[in-house]
Design a protein around this motif. Structure first.
Motif, PDB file in Angstrom:
ATOM      1  N   LEU A 190       0.876  -1.079   0.007  1.00 52.77           N
ATOM      2  CA  LEU A 190       0.052  -0.143  -0.130  1.00 52.77           C
ATOM      3  C   LEU A 190       1.091   0.627  -0.020  1.00 52.77           C
ATOM      4  O   LEU A 190       0.207   2.670  -0.533  1.00 52.77           O
ATOM      5  CB  LEU A 190      -0.502   0.268   1.083  1.00 52.77           C
ATOM      6  N   TYR A 211      -0.291 -19.357  -9.043  1.00 53.96           N
ATOM      7  CA  TYR A 211      -0.635 -19.449  -7.751  1.00 53.96           C
ATOM      8  C   TYR A 211       0.211 -19.892  -6.534  1.00 53.96           C
ATOM      9  O   TYR A 211       0.313 -21.150  -6.506  1.00 53.96           O
ATOM     10  CB  TYR A 211      -1.841 -20.141  -8.117  1.00 53.96           C
ATOM     11  N   GLN A 269      -5.439   6.382   6.303  1.00 54.86           N
ATOM     12  CA  GLN A 269      -4.805   5.273   6.463  1.00 54.86           C
ATOM     13  C   GLN A 269      -4.513   4.231   7.218  1.00 54.86           C
ATOM     14  O   GLN A 269      -3.692   3.584   7.765  1.00 54.86           O
ATOM     15  CB  GLN A 269      -4.436   5.314   4.858  1.00 54.86           C
ATOM     16  N   GLN A 274      -1.614 -22.909 -19.657  1.00 53.07           N
ATOM     17  CA  GLN A 274      -3.074 -22.873 -18.627  1.00 53.07           C
ATOM     18  C   GLN A 274      -2.878 -21.618 -17.301  1.00 53.07           C
ATOM     19  O   GLN A 274      -3.101 -21.252 -16.802  1.00 53.07           O
ATOM     20  CB  GLN A 274      -2.725 -24.151 -17.834  1.00 53.07           C
ATOM     21  N   ASP A 295      -8.702 -18.410  -8.218  1.00 53.20           N
ATOM     22  CA  ASP A 295      -7.505 -18.650  -7.021  1.00 53.20           C
ATOM     23  C   ASP A 295      -8.164 -17.454  -5.950  1.00 53.20           C
ATOM     24  O   ASP A 295      -8.049 -17.876  -4.727  1.00 53.20           O
ATOM     25  CB  ASP A 295      -6.484 -19.160  -7.487  1.00 53.20           C
ATOM     26  N   HIS A 296      -8.123 -16.670  -6.847  1.00 53.29           N
ATOM     27  CA  HIS A 296      -8.162 -15.339  -5.765  1.00 53.29           C
ATOM     28  C   HIS A 296      -9.448 -15.201  -4.486  1.00 53.29           C
ATOM     29  O   HIS A 296      -9.530 -15.434  -4.015  1.00 53.29           O
ATOM     30  CB  HIS A 296      -8.330 -14.090  -6.341  1.00 53.29           C
ATOM     31  N   ARG A 306      -5.274  14.559   0.283  1.00 52.03           N
ATOM     32  CA  ARG A 306      -4.635  14.112  -0.238  1.00 52.03           C
ATOM     33  C   ARG A 306      -3.870  13.279   1.717  1.00 52.03           C
ATOM     34  O   ARG A 306      -4.308  12.170   1.732  1.00 52.03           O
ATOM     35  CB  ARG A 306      -3.415  14.277  -0.347  1.00 52.03           C
ATOM     36  N   PHE A 329      -1.803 -18.078 -18.208  1.00 47.28           N
ATOM     37  CA  PHE A 329      -1.850 -16.893 -18.903  1.00 47.28           C
ATOM     38  C   PHE A 329      -4.122 -16.670 -18.421  1.00 47.28           C
ATOM     39  O   PHE A 329      -4.037 -17.203 -19.636  1.00 47.28           O
ATOM     40  CB  PHE A 329      -1.155 -17.128 -20.352  1.00 47.28           C
ATOM     41  N   ILE A 330      -3.749 -16.901 -17.243  1.00 40.04           N
ATOM     42  CA  ILE A 330      -5.607 -16.763 -17.107  1.00 40.04           C
ATOM     43  C   ILE A 330      -6.240 -15.316 -17.503  1.00 40.04           C
ATOM     44  O   ILE A 330      -7.579 -15.538 -17.222  1.00 40.04           O
ATOM     45  CB  ILE A 330      -5.277 -17.527 -15.961  1.00 40.04           C
ATOM     46  N   HIS A 331      -5.919 -14.827 -18.858  1.00 38.59           N
ATOM     47  CA  HIS A 331      -6.832 -13.430 -18.872  1.00 38.59           C
ATOM     48  C   HIS A 331      -6.237 -13.134 -20.332  1.00 38.59           C
ATOM     49  O   HIS A 331      -5.752 -13.672 -21.294  1.00 38.59           O
ATOM     50  CB  HIS A 331      -6.453 -12.129 -17.700  1.00 38.59           C
ATOM     51  N   LEU A 333      -2.053 -12.903  -8.273  1.00 38.33           N
ATOM     52  CA  LEU A 333      -2.825 -12.725  -8.204  1.00 38.33           C
ATOM     53  C   LEU A 333      -3.520 -11.305  -9.249  1.00 38.33           C
ATOM     54  O   LEU A 333      -3.597 -10.025  -9.150  1.00 38.33           O
ATOM     55  CB  LEU A 333      -3.954 -12.079  -7.175  1.00 38.33           C
ATOM     56  N   PRO A 334      -4.071 -11.504 -10.582  1.00 41.59           N
ATOM     57  CA  PRO A 334      -3.853 -10.384 -11.224  1.00 41.59           C
ATOM     58  C   PRO A 334      -5.362  -9.397 -10.690  1.00 41.59           C
ATOM     59  O   PRO A 334      -4.661  -8.211 -11.723  1.00 41.59           O
ATOM     60  CB  PRO A 334      -4.074 -11.530 -12.611  1.00 41.59           C
ATOM     61  N   HIS A 335      -5.963  -9.872  -9.981  1.00 39.64           N
ATOM     62  CA  HIS A 335      -6.547  -8.806  -9.905  1.00 39.64           C
ATOM     63  C   HIS A 335      -6.963  -7.950  -8.323  1.00 39.64           C
ATOM     64  O   HIS A 335      -6.970  -7.842  -7.574  1.00 39.64           O
ATOM     65  CB  HIS A 335      -8.260  -8.316  -9.724  1.00 39.64           C
ATOM     66  N   HIS A 336      -5.365  -8.693  -7.375  1.00 42.51           N
ATOM     67  CA  HIS A 336      -4.690  -8.395  -5.963  1.00 42.51           C
ATOM     68  C   HIS A 336      -5.320  -6.960  -5.978  1.00 42.51           C
ATOM     69  O   HIS A 336      -4.815  -5.988  -6.575  1.00 42.51           O
ATOM     70  CB  HIS A 336      -3.325  -8.425  -6.358  1.00 42.51           C
ATOM     71  N   GLU A 337      -5.933  -6.895  -4.219  1.00 40.92           N
ATOM     72  CA  GLU A 337      -5.880  -5.472  -3.677  1.00 40.92           C
ATOM     73  C   GLU A 337      -4.454  -5.174  -2.840  1.00 40.92           C
ATOM     74  O   GLU A 337      -4.162  -5.978  -1.523  1.00 40.92           O
ATOM     75  CB  GLU A 337      -7.115  -5.249  -3.130  1.00 40.92           C
ATOM     76  N   SER A 338      -4.032  -4.140  -3.661  1.00 40.60           N
ATOM     77  CA  SER A 338      -2.557  -3.761  -2.503  1.00 40.60           C
ATOM     78  C   SER A 338      -2.941  -3.617  -0.652  1.00 40.60           C
ATOM     79  O   SER A 338      -3.761  -3.254  -0.346  1.00 40.60           O
ATOM     80  CB  SER A 338      -1.871  -2.206  -2.810  1.00 40.60           C
ATOM     81  N   LYS A 365     -12.139 -14.533 -28.551  1.00 40.98           N
ATOM     82  CA  LYS A 365     -13.164 -14.154 -29.170  1.00 40.98           C
ATOM     83  C   LYS A 365     -12.746 -12.846 -29.653  1.00 40.98           C
ATOM     84  O   LYS A 365     -14.328 -12.712 -30.463  1.00 40.98           O
ATOM     85  CB  LYS A 365     -13.790 -14.481 -28.185  1.00 40.98           C
ATOM     86  N   LYS A 374      -8.985   1.139   4.930  1.00 39.72           N
ATOM     87  CA  LYS A 374      -7.935   0.336   3.168  1.00 39.72           C
ATOM     88  C   LYS A 374      -7.541   2.204   2.560  1.00 39.72           C
ATOM     89  O   LYS A 374      -6.720   1.633   1.444  1.00 39.72           O
ATOM     90  CB  LYS A 374      -9.330  -0.533   2.658  1.00 39.72           C
ATOM     91  N   LYS A 392     -11.735 -17.270 -15.764  1.00 39.67           N
ATOM     92  CA  LYS A 392     -10.499 -18.149 -14.941  1.00 39.67           C
ATOM     93  C   LYS A 392      -9.504 -17.630 -13.998  1.00 39.67           C
ATOM     94  O   LYS A 392      -8.941 -17.345 -12.979  1.00 39.67           O
ATOM     95  CB  LYS A 392      -9.528 -19.021 -15.536  1.00 39.67           C
ATOM     96  N   MET A 393      -9.401 -16.670 -14.809  1.00 36.05           N
ATOM     97  CA  MET A 393      -8.187 -15.109 -13.528  1.00 36.05           C
ATOM     98  C   MET A 393      -9.088 -14.458 -11.926  1.00 36.05           C
ATOM     99  O   MET A 393      -8.022 -14.927 -11.365  1.00 36.05           O
ATOM    100  CB  MET A 393      -8.323 -13.746 -14.473  1.00 36.05           C
ATOM    101  N   LEU A 394     -10.221 -15.288 -12.105  1.00 36.69           N
ATOM    102  CA  LEU A 394     -10.196 -14.828 -10.660  1.00 36.69           C
ATOM    103  C   LEU A 394     -10.933 -16.150  -9.206  1.00 36.69           C
ATOM    104  O   LEU A 394     -11.017 -15.668  -8.685  1.00 36.69           O
ATOM    105  CB  LEU A 394     -11.466 -13.879 -10.608  1.00 36.69           C
ATOM    106  N   GLU A 429       1.176   7.174  -6.092  1.00 37.02           N
ATOM    107  CA  GLU A 429       0.109   8.054  -6.740  1.00 37.02           C
ATOM    108  C   GLU A 429       0.654   9.348  -6.661  1.00 37.02           C
ATOM    109  O   GLU A 429       0.780  10.212  -7.392  1.00 37.02           O
ATOM    110  CB  GLU A 429      -0.875   8.286  -5.549  1.00 37.02           C
TER     111      GLU A 429
END
Lengths: 303, 303
Positions: free
Chosen positions: A119, A280, B130, A237, B19-20, B123, A239-241, A151-156, A260, B135, B15-17, A126
């Motif tokens: 974070l 993972y 924080q 397998q 595991d997360h 800011r 490369f999930i996005h 995790l491609p969509h990880h939250e910091s 697609k 968060k 697929k991307m999401l 920023e």
């Protein structure tokens, strides 16, 4: 809510927004409305417009249903198509937005040391981008250390960086309304063989993807070249996005670059190329640039 | 995309999401789907569910149309209703979220001095919240100085604060998933008679609104008491928005508190009470607290 004809445009809004809107936009007929949907259809009647349409992919269920009942047609890509190709000033603004983000990485990288939290790095990115004129981040910046990079969509998070682990930064800024998007991955310490192998693989796939981008190529082809490259090395397998997406006023807009996609790239489109491999529980590598489609190739905006 | 039955729940995702998602949510059957909508209807068939419904107000046009065609009914408030009343742990998390924000204001206020820009204050508010465990901000924080305070949806800018002008801060944080929302307005320097008059008026209206909140009262009544108070003093036309909204996982959720609201407040709902008066080109005053509805009144969460 806006109604746009060939020669004129009307915007209907709550009382709260009127003064603010007028101070920013002076080329649209702005007025207060208690019922936005009814105001639009009343204006259609008043002007005797014969054909009206809305963008189905950009509408909520309740509003779309109202338009249909009111005789509007659906035209897919009505607004997305207008936005996909960047014109005039848009290009230089987007270039600057990408430039700020790419430059911020060079400033930040030496400051990322073991002990720093994800974070705190996101926050400093920023700050640095804002000090260069950005309005703010273009999305919730993703800073992932070690397994978090997988995790491609990880939250910091408050996770501190350790020695000898992966650092992944997926970030961008909003500058003058336009979003930039890029991802950098590297290893803090001496990378092991596995990281080196995966990194080289993603790097080569990303370079091949970027090389493929030019006007006239189908978006699916860019995805295919990246995907094939990774699959041939046995990591398909992981490369999930999809490979990328358009970028502009929104962080995700047309066109989409995946298996697609049917859109054909046009000169002036701005898209990301961002293959990745995610192991993972261990680590992930994603490399992403925003590029501008040209007739004879593309310009990397996030250099 | 989720399908929820009385006894079970299924989540379909890219697929991307996967595991997360699984690492965060272990009580739902999660699976990868190439076509989320088809996966839901297939699961409905497989389980022979006889009645299925979706929330029309929370759905996109294209998805809603698909559900309708697939035989789903519309139930307005299906999910919003579940969320409006906060239960168990939700209350203490929301209380902490509000507490952090309210406390941040007390820390920040002495640091707001002429010369500071709106963005730098926004800011710093974010940083302070924080550091207390938030968060991030619960929305694009609004810091408005002078005439900017008269724009309810102002975007914080590089404008520096001058001596003798209004300071308006509309802010909040996300703590453990829950959003807080409050607004503080004051005068930097010695307030003139007009500011004092408007401030007292909004303050009295807001206090009357907060006093009105209790289980069994219609949301519209809370709006009415604030609105009448301001209108009776001749400023009705300058109170250009509703009185409040529910707050929780989202910064705006059910119920809504305006002139048209039909919802009856229930114990456990969390709502904002935020009347304002906006003198365009001069200044604006808004005072806002988030409160928890109780059987015998309400608890001010943003104290």
């Amino acid at each position: 809510m806006m109604l746009v004809s060939r020669n004129e445009a009307w915007a209907f809004m709550s009382k709260m927004l009127l003064d603010h809107f007028r101070s920013k936009v002076d080329f649209v007929n702005a007025s207060v409305s208690e019922n936005l949907l009814e105001s639009v259809t009343a204006k259609v009647k008043e002007n005797r417009f014969r054909k009206t349409a809305f963008e189905p992919a950009a509408e909520t269920y309740l509003r779309g249903r109202f338009w249909k009942k009111s005789g509007f047609s659906e035209i897919t890509g009505l607004t997305a198509g207008l936005r996909a190709v960047k014109q005039g000033e848009e290009v230089s603004i987007l270039r600057r937005s990408c430039n700020i983000a790419a430059h911020a990485f060079r400033i930040i990288k030496p400051r990322i040391k073991p002990g720093r939290t994800e974070l705190s790095v996101a926050r400093e990115l920023e700050d640095v981008m804002q000090s260069m004129g950005a309005k703010g981040p273009s999305f919730n910046l993703i800073v992932g250390f070690g397994p978090d990079s997988a995790l491609p969509h990880h939250e910091s998070s408050q996770r501190p960086l350790k020695k000898n682990e992966t650092v992944l930064l997926d970030f961008g800024c909003v500058y003058n309304g336009y979003c930039s998007d890029l991802t950098r991955t590297y290893f803090m310490g001496k990378p092991d063989e596995e990281f080196k192998k995966i990194y080289s693989l993603v790097e080569a796939a990303q370079e091949a993807g970027v090389k493929k981008v030019r006007a006239g190529v189908c978006a699916r082809e860019v995805d295919k070249i990246c995907r094939d490259h990774i699959a041939q090395a046995g990591y398909g397998q992981y490369f999930i996005h999809g490979t990328g997406h358009g970028v502009g006023l929104e962080i995700h807009e047309a066109p989409t670059l995946n298996t697609k996609s049917v859109e054909v790239l046009k000169a002036g489109m701005a898209v990301t190329v961002e293959p990745g491999i995610y192991l993972y529980g261990k680590f992930g590598v994603r490399i992403e640039d925003s590029v501008l489609v040209k007739n004879n190739g593309c310009e990397i905006l996030t250099k």
